[in-house]
Design a protein around this motif. Structure first.
Motif, PDB file in Angstrom:
ATOM      1  N   UNK A  50      34.505  42.942  30.187  1.00 46.05           N
ATOM      2  CA  UNK A  50      35.921  42.272  29.695  1.00 46.05           C
ATOM      3  C   UNK A  50      36.242  41.363  30.778  1.00 46.05           C
ATOM      4  N   UNK A  51      36.403  41.758  31.978  1.00 48.42           N
ATOM      5  CA  UNK A  51      36.684  41.173  33.156  1.00 48.42           C
ATOM      6  C   UNK A  51      36.000  39.858  33.643  1.00 48.42           C
ATOM      7  N   UNK A  52      34.811  40.128  33.414  1.00 45.28           N
ATOM      8  CA  UNK A  52      33.761  39.165  33.667  1.00 45.28           C
ATOM      9  C   UNK A  52      34.076  38.058  32.619  1.00 45.28           C
ATOM     10  N   UNK A  53      34.334  38.357  31.313  1.00 38.23           N
ATOM     11  CA  UNK A  53      34.336  37.432  30.282  1.00 38.23           C
ATOM     12  C   UNK A  53      35.773  36.477  30.538  1.00 38.23           C
ATOM     13  N   UNK A  54      36.686  37.169  31.037  1.00 39.02           N
ATOM     14  CA  UNK A  54      37.801  36.251  31.337  1.00 39.02           C
ATOM     15  C   UNK A  54      37.508  35.196  32.439  1.00 39.02           C
ATOM     16  N   UNK A  55      36.836  35.820  33.546  1.00 34.39           N
ATOM     17  CA  UNK A  55      36.870  35.035  34.582  1.00 34.39           C
ATOM     18  C   UNK A  55      35.925  33.763  34.409  1.00 34.39           C
ATOM     19  N   UNK A  56      34.857  34.100  33.556  1.00 40.59           N
ATOM     20  CA  UNK A  56      33.928  32.863  33.303  1.00 40.59           C
ATOM     21  C   UNK A  56      34.593  31.837  32.353  1.00 40.59           C
ATOM     22  N   UNK A  57      35.644  32.235  31.398  1.00 41.04           N
ATOM     23  CA  UNK A  57      36.306  31.445  30.375  1.00 41.04           C
ATOM     24  C   UNK A  57      37.074  30.675  31.239  1.00 41.04           C
ATOM     25  N   UNK A  58      37.946  31.342  32.349  1.00 44.42           N
ATOM     26  CA  UNK A  58      38.995  30.238  33.173  1.00 44.42           C
ATOM     27  C   UNK A  58      38.244  29.443  34.179  1.00 44.42           C
TER      28      UNK A  58
END
Length: 1152
Positions: free
Chosen positions: A990-998
Motif C-alpha cells: 500500500x505504501x509503495x503504491x501511494x508513493x509511486x502514484x504521487x
C-alpha cells in the motif's frame, strides 16, 4: 735528236757532211748533234741506228766528253710536301684513278705492270710519283705490336708482340747473328717503313752486308735475281755509268727491263706480294719492284749462321769498292767467340770456321807488316773507338783486329791490306795497333770449338741410348737429361734431336698411361676411355719396345695377366646352367677393378641381373604375406626386360599364374565391399574361407575379413547394450552408429540404433532451444549443471583456463562433462544414483561459492575512502558513470559493459486502468547465463525424456535441476504462508503504491507543462493544443508500434510479443505501442541509485535501477498516462530522446 730537213736556201745543204764517210747524200738519214752540230749518217754510227731517234741526240764525241767530266752520284730528289697516311692515300688513289681513267679497284695488275715498263723504256715521257721510303719505325712506330711502354697491349696483341714473325723481333732472335750487335742499326735491326703509290719503285739492289731481308704487307711486284750475272750484264749494257760510279748498284737508282736481262741469260723471277704476305730475299740476291697502288710495307734484315761466309766476302767486296761498312764483321765474330755458350751449335760451328779463316788471314797480314820493318806495336780496344775514327783511310773498312798508324798523322789509320798507302814516312815511325795478341786466338778458338764439338759428344750418347738392347736400356730420366741438355745448349733441330724428343714424349705418355691404369683414384672417372684387351697387349709390347726403362712396365704386364685370368673365369661362369649371383658379383668386382674394357663385363652384368631377379622371386614367394599384387607386377615387369633364360621364363610363368588368381579374387572382394545393398555376413564369410589358400597378400580380401570381424564385434556390442540393466548414453550409441555405418556389411540392428540416436538428438535440440540464449557461449550441459566459474572474470579463453584449474583442484567432485566421457566397456557406465549424488555435492559448492562472492562484493561498498582502488564489473576496472548492481552476486557493473534490464509489463489499450505486478531484477551476464522457461515446459521435456531408451548427460542434469527448482519452490511457499510475512508485505504494497502514484503525477504534470510550452511556440501544433485542452486526459486508441532496440542483447520479436502480451498475427487489431526499454521500479521507501562522477548529466534518479532492495513478492500498480508528445528511452545516448510529436500515445508506465 734532229733529222736533217730541207731548207729554203740551197747553199746551206752542202755544209752538212757525215764526219765518218765524208758524204752529204741521203739527207733523210743524216743526223745533226744537238751539242756540237756535227752530222752523222745513222748507218755510219757504231752501233748503227735503225731509225731516226726522237728528241735530243748527242754524237759519240759529245757523249765521251760529258762522261769524262766528274759527276755527282745518281739519286732521287727529296719531296718538299709532307703527308699523313690518309692524305697520301687519297693522293695516290686520285692519281691512279685519273691516270687509268677508272676506279682504283678495277685497274688490272697486268695493265699497271705493262704501263710501268713502257714508261721505263720510254725516253720522251716522264711521270713523276712520290714514294715514302726508308722511314724508321723507331721514330714513327711499327705496324707490329711492340712493348715500348707507350700503350697497353690488348687481346691478341700480346701474342703478336712475342711472335718471332714480328719484324721487330726477327733480327734479334737467338738464331740471328745480328742479336750479338748491341747497337740498333736502322734498316737492319730496326725495321723501315715504306709507303708507296702507283708506279713508285725501288731499283735493283742487294742488302747491306749481303744479309737476308724480309718484307711484309708490301703490295708490289718484285724481281729476285742472281747477283753475278746481273752485275756483269748491267756493266756490259751501261759501262759508262759504272766507270763514273763503281758502286752504282748500291745506290738504288738503276733499273733495267727484266726482258733485256733475260735476253742476256739472267734468270728473273716474278711475284705479286699482297697484303699480309712475307717476301724473303737471300744474301746477295738482287731484287727490285714497283707498287701497283697505295700500300704500306715494313722491312728488316736478319743474318743466320750460313750468312757468315757471305758477310766476310761482302767486307772484301766493300774494300775493293771503297764502301763504308755498316758494322765490323771481325768485331762481330770476336764477340760471338768470347761467349760460346750463348751460341747455337750450328752458329758455333760456323763461327769456329770463320774464326779460323780470319786468324789465318790476320796472322799472314801481321807477318807481312813485320817483314816490312814495322817494329812498334801497341794494343788498343777498338770497340771503344767510334766507327768513323777507326775507318781505313784507303778502303773505308772499319778496323778491329789491327790497324797501322804513323806519328805524322795520329788520327789517320789504314788496314793492314793498305799499309803502303798510309804515308811516305819511314817504317820506324809507324806503329801496329792490335786488339788481340796472336797468342789469344787459340783460347778463343778452343771455346768455340768445344761448344761446336759438344754436340758430337751429345749425339754419340743419344745414338747409343736409342740403340741399346733390353739389358742395357737407360732410364727415362737419363733421356730427359739428354733432351734438356740439348735444349739448354741449343743444339740444332736435326733428325737425332727430333727422334730423341719423340722418344721422350712417347715414353712420358706411356708412363702416364701406365700410371693411370694402375691408379685407383682415376678408376672411377666417367669421362676416361678404357683400354681394350688388345690395346693393353699392344701397350705392353710398346712399353718393352721403348729405348728406355718404364718403372710401371712390370705392373702393367701383371695387369695383363690378371685380365687373361679373368677372361678364363668369366667364360666358366657364363657357361653355368643356373646363374649364381655371388659368383657373378665377385667376377664383376674383379673386372671393375682391372680398369680395362673387358668384353665379358656386359654379359656378366646381364647374367647377374637374371640371378638377382631369380633370387628376389624365390625369396618373395617364400613369404606369402609379402607377395602383393604390385610386387608381383613389378617382378614381372622387371623380368620382361631381362635377357631370355629358361629359369627366368619358368619363374615368370609361376608369377603370372599367381597374379591372375589374385586379381580375380581381389576384384570379387572389392565388389563385395562396394556392393549396395551390402552382403550379409554369411556370404562374406564363405568368400573369405575360399580365398585363404592363395599364396599372396590380398588387401581387399584382408579388408573383407577385417570388415567381417568388425561386424561380428559390433553386433555383439549392440546386443550387450540392449540386454543390459540400464540404457546407454547417446554418445555411446553415436559412436556405435558411426562405426556401424562404416562397416561394409549388412547389419540388422543398425536401423534401430539410428532411430534411437535421432530421437535423442531431437530432444537435446529442443531442450537447447528452450534454455540457451541466442549466440550463447555456453553449452546446454553447462547451463543445466551447477556453476564452477563463480568469481572468475575475463575473456572466454582466460575463463576456460581458470575454470580448468579449479576443476583440477577438485578432481574428486562432480564434472558435468564427465557424463559424456564414455568408455568402450559397459561396466564403466555411471549409475544414476552416483550422478545425482555428484550433482547434489556440486550444488552445495555452488551455493557456498555464491555466498562467499556476495559477501566479498558487499564488502567493497564499505571501502568508500579507497573506492578508486576497488575493481568492479566484467572489465575489472574502477567505478565510473552509471552502474548497476547484480541481484545475485551483488557486484557492480558499468552501464556501458552490460545490457540494461528489460521490464516488460503487459499493457493493453482499450481495457482501462489495470494493475499488474512484476519484479524487475538485474542479473549480470555471469549470473544469468540462460533463459528461464516455465516449470510446465520443463516437465514436458522430462516426460519426453522418459520415453527415450537412451541416456543423455543433459537429461540427467535437467532432472537434477528440476528437482532442485521444485524443492526451492516448496520452501518459498512455506515461507510466504506465515502470517507475519503476509501482513508486512500488504502494508509495504500500500505504501509503495501511494508513493509511486504521487511521483508519477508530479512527473507527468511537469512533462505535460514543458511540452505544452514547446508546442505553443509551434504554429502547426496550435490546433492540437486546443484539442488537448478540451479533451484533457481523454483516452483514445491509437495504433501500436513495435520499437527496435539498438542493443545486441535485445530479445527477439517472439520474446517481445510473449513478454508484452500482443500478437502480430492480426495487424488490424494490434495497436501501436511505444514502451520504455526498461520499466523504472520505484521502492516504496526510497530509490537506491548511484551516480558516479564520470557519468553524463543526462541521467536522473528515475533511470537508476534499484538492485539493493530486497523483497519477495510485491503488489504492483500500474499508472498509465496519455500525452500529445512521445518520448523514447535508448541506451545509445543514455537518456531520453525527444521524437516527433504525436498525440494520444502511451509513453511509459511506472511500477510500485
Amino acid at each position: 735528236m734532229r733529222p736533217r730537213k730541207e731548207t729554203l736556201e740551197v747553199n746551206f745543204i752542202d755544209l752538212y757532211l757525215c764526219l765518218v764517210c765524208g758524204r752529204g747524200d741521203e739527207e733523210d738519214r743524216l743526223l745533226l748533234c744537238d751539242g756540237c752540230d756535227d752530222s752523222y749518217h745513222t748507218f755510219c754510227l757504231i752501233p748503227p741506228l735503225q731509225d731516226v731517234p726522237k728528241g735530243d741526240w748527242r754524237c759519240p764525241k759529245c757523249v765521251a766528253e760529258e762522261c769524262s767530266k766528274p759527276r755527282e752520284a745518281f739519286g732521287f730528289e727529296q719531296a718538299v710536301r709532307e703527308y699523313t697516311l690518309q692524305s697520301f692515300g687519297e693522293m695516290a688513289d686520285h692519281f691512279k684513278s685519273d691516270y687509268f681513267n677508272m676506279p682504283v679497284h678495277m685497274v688490272p695488275t697486268e695493265l699497271v705492270e705493262k704501263e710501268f715498263w713502257r714508261l721505263v723504256s720510254s725516253i720522251e715521257e716522264d711521270v713523276i710519283v712520290e714514294y715514302g721510303a726508308d722511314i724508321s719505325s723507331k721514330e714513327v712506330g711499327s705496324g707490329f705490336p711492340v712493348r715500348d711502354g707507350k700503350r697497353r697491349l690488348l687481346g691478341d696483341e700480346e701474342e703478336y708482340a712475342n711472335s718471332g714473325w714480328n719484324l721487330n723481333n726477327m733480327p734479334v732472335l737467338e738464331q740471328s747473328v745480328l742479336t750479338h750487335i748491341n747497337v740498333d742499326i736502322s734498316g737492319m735491326k730496326v725495321p723501315w717503313l715504306y709507303v708507296g703509290m702507283c708506279f713508285s719503285s725501288f731499283c735493283w739492289h742487294i742488302e747491306d752486308h749481303w744479309s737476308y731481308s724480309i718484307n711484309f704487307l708490301l703490295g708490289t711486284e718484285c724481281r729476285r735475281l742472281r747477283q753475278k750475272q746481273l752485275e756483269a750484264v748491267m756493266k756490259k749494257l751501261a759501262p759508262e755509268l759504272f766507270d763514273s760510279q763503281p758502286d752504282l748498284l748500291h745506290q738504288l737508282v738503276t733499273i733495267m727491263n727484266p726482258n733485256l736481262l733475260m735476253e742476256h741469260g739472267v734468270p728473273v723471277y716474278r711475284t705479286n706480294q699482297c697484303a699480309g704476305e712475307f717476301v724473303v730475299t737471300f744474301p746477295r740476291a738482287y731484287h727490285s719492284g714497283f707498287n701497283q697502288g697505295y700500300n704500306f710495307a715494313e722491312a728488316v734484315n736478319f743474318c743466320t749462321a750460313d750468312w757468315l761466309p757471305m758477310g766476310r766476302q761482302c767486307v772484301a767486296h766493300y774494300r775493293r769498292l771503297h764502301r763504308y761498312c755498316v758494322f765490323s764483321h771481325e768485331e762481330l765474330l770476336c764477340k760471338m767467340a768470347a761467349d760460346p755458350e750463348s751460341l747455337d751449335v750450328e752458329l758455333a760451328a760456323a763461327v769456329f770456321k770463320e774464326m779460323g779463316d780470319m786468324m789465318d788471314e790476320e796472322t799472314k797480314l801481321r807477318q807481312a807488316i813485320q817483314e816490312m820493318g814495322v817494329l812498334s806495336s801497341e794494343q788498343e780496344v777498338f770497340e771503344l773507338v767510334p766507327d768513323d775514327e777507326r775507318q781505313c783511310h784507303k778502303c773505308k773498312t772499319t778496323c778491329f783486329l789491327s790497324a797501322l798508324t804513323c806519328s805524322c798523322s795520329p788520327d789517320r789509320l789504314v788496314c793492314l791490306h793498305h799499309a803502303a798507302d798510309l804515308c811516305d814516312c819511314p817504317l820506324g815511325n809507324k806503329c801496329l795497333r792490335y786488339r788481340y795478341d796472336l797468342e789469344e786466338f787459340p783460347s778463343m778458338l778452343y771455346g768455340v770449338k768445344t761448344r761446336a764439338q759438344s754436340y758430337d759428344t751429345w749425339a754419340k750418347r743419344v745414338t747409343e741410348a736409342l740403340a741399346a738392347d733390353q739389358k742395357n736400356k737407360k732410364d727415362l730420366i737419363e733421356l730427359k737429361v739428354l733432351l734438356e741438355d740439348a735444349e739448354d745448349r741449343k743444339y740444332p733441330e736435326n733428325a737425332l734431336f727430333r727422334r730423341l724428343r719423340e722418344m721422350v714424349k712417347e715414353a712420358e705418355t706411356c708412363s702416364s698411361v701406365a700410371q693411370l691404369l694402375l691408379s685407383r683414384k682415376q678408376r672411377h672417372s666417367r669421362n676416361r676411355t678404357k683400354l681394350t684387351v688388345d690395346e693393353l697387349k699392344a701397350f705392353v709390347d710398346q712399353l718393352y719396345r721403348l729405348p728406355c726403362i718404364i718403372s710401371q712396365a712390370r705392373q702393367v704386364k701383371e695387369l695383363l695377366e690378371n685380365v687373361e685370368d679373368f677372361h678364363e673365369r668369366a667364360q666358366a661362369a657364363l657357361s653355368d646352367e643356373m646363374p649364381d649371383s655371388s659368383k657373378l658379383q665377385a667376377l664383376l668386382d674383379l673386372g671393375s677393378g682391372l680398369d680395362v674394357e673387358l668384353p665379358e663385363l656386359p654379359r656378366l652384368k646381364q647374367e647377374l641381373q637374371q640371378a638377382r631377379w631369380l633370387d628376389e622371386v624365390r625369396v618373395t614367394l617364400a613369404e606369402p604375406h609379402r607377395v602383393t599384387l604390385e610386387l608381383m607386377k613389378r617382378l614381372i615387369d622387371s623380368g620382361v626386360g631381362l635377357a631370355p633364360h629358361h629359369a627366368v621364363e619358368k619363374a615368370m610363368a609361376e608369377l603370372q599364374e599367381i597374379l591372375t588368381v589374385s586379381e580375380r579374387w581381389e576384384d570379387k572382394a572389392r565388389a563385395c565391399l562396394q556392393a549396395r545393398p551390402r552382403h550379409s555376413m554369411v556370404t562374406l564369410e564363405s568368400i573369405v574361407l575360399e580365398a585363404r589358400n592363395i599364396p599372396a597378400y590380398l588387401p581387399n580380401i584382408l579388408a573383407l575379413r577385417e570388415a567381417l570381424q568388425k561386424a561380428k564385434e559390433w553386433t555383439a556390442k549392440v546386443e550387450a547394450i540392449q540386454s543390459g540393466s540400464s540404457y546407454a548414453y547417446l554418445e555411446q550409441l553415436e559412436s556405435l552408429l558411426a562405426r556401424g555405418r562404416s562397416i561394409p556389411v549388412r547389419l540388422d540392428p543398425l536401423a534401430q540404433v539410428e532411430s534411437q540416436v535421432a530421437a535423442a538428438r531431437a530432444w537435446r535440440e529442443r531442450t537447447a532451444r528452450t534454455f540457451l540464449k541466442k549466440n550463447s557461449t555456453y553449452t546446454l550441459l553447462q547451463v543445466l549443471s551447477p556453476r564452477v566459474d563463480i568469481g572468475v572474470y575475463g575473456n572466454s579463453k582466460s575463463k576456460r583456463k581458470r575454470v580448468k584449474e579449479l576443476m583440477e583442484k577438485e578432481r574428486g567432485g562432480f564434472d558435468p562433462d564427465a557424463l559424456s566421457d564414455l568408455e568402450e566397456s559397459l561396466e564403466e557406465v555411471r549409475d544414476p544414483s552416483t550422478v545425482v549424488a555428484a550433482f547434489k555435492a556440486k550444488e552445495q559448492k555452488e551455493v557456498e561459492a555464491i555466498h562467499s562472492l556476495r559477501a566479498a562484493n558487499l564488502a567493497k561498498m564499505a571501502m568508500a575512502d579507497r573506492i578508486e582502488e576497488v575493481k568492479f564489473c566484467l572489465c575489472r576496472k574502477t567505478a565510473s558513470g552509471f552502474m548497476l548492481q547484480c541481484e545475485l552476486c551483488k557486484d557492480w557493473f558499468h552501464g556501458a559493459c552490460v545490457p540494461l534490464p528489460k521490464t516488460g509489463s503487459q499493457k493493453k489499450l482499450g481495457v482501462g486502468w489495470q494493475s499488474n505486478s512484476k519484479d524487475s531484477k538485474f542479473l549480470c551476464p555471469l549470473c544469468q547465463r540462460s533463459r528461464r522457461p516455465r516449470l510446465e515446459t520443463i516437465l514436458s521435456l522430462l516426460v519426453s525424456l522418459q520415453k527415450l531408451p537412451v541416456r543423455l548427460p543433459e537429461g540427467e542434469a535437467l532432472q537434477c535441476l528440476t528437482e532442485r527448482a521444485m524443492s526451492w519452490q516448496d520452501r518459498a511457499r512455506q515461507a510466504l504462508a506465515t502470517e507475519e510475512l503476509s501482513s508486512a508485505l500488504a502494508k509495504l504494497s500500500v505504501l509503495s503504491q501511494r508513493m509511486v502514484e504521487q511521483a508519477a503525477r508530479e512527473k507527468t504534470e511537469k512533462i505535460i507543462n514543458a511540452e505544452l510550452q514547446k508546442a505553443a511556440a509551434n504554429p502547426d501544433l496550435q490546433g492540437h493544443i486546443q484539442t488537448f485542452q478540451q479533451s484533457g486526459f481523454s483516452r483514445a486508441t491509437s495504433p501500436r508500434q513495435s520499437v527496435d532496440y539498438d542493443d545486441e542483447e535485445t530479445d527477439s520479436d517472439e520474446d517481445i510479443r510473449e513478454t508484452y502480451g500482443y500478437d502480430m498475427k492480426d495487424p488490424g487489431e494490434v495497436k501501436p505501442y511505444l514502451f520504455c526499454d526498461e520499466e523504472i521500479p520505484v521502492k516504496s521507501e526510497e530509490v537506491v541509485s548511484h551516480m558516479w562522477p564520470a557519468a553524463t548529466p543526462s541521467f536522473c534518479a528515475e533511470h537508476a535501477y534499484s538492485s539493493a532492495s530486497k523483497s519477495c513478492v510485491q503488489s504492483e500498480a500500474t499508472f498509465t498516462a496519455y500525452l500529445p508528445v512521445c518520448f523514447f528511452f535508448t541506451r545509445r545516448f543514455q537518456g531520453w530522446i525527444l521524437l516527433t510529436p504525436s498525440p494520444n500515445l502511451k509513453i511509459f508506465s511506472l511500477q510500485t
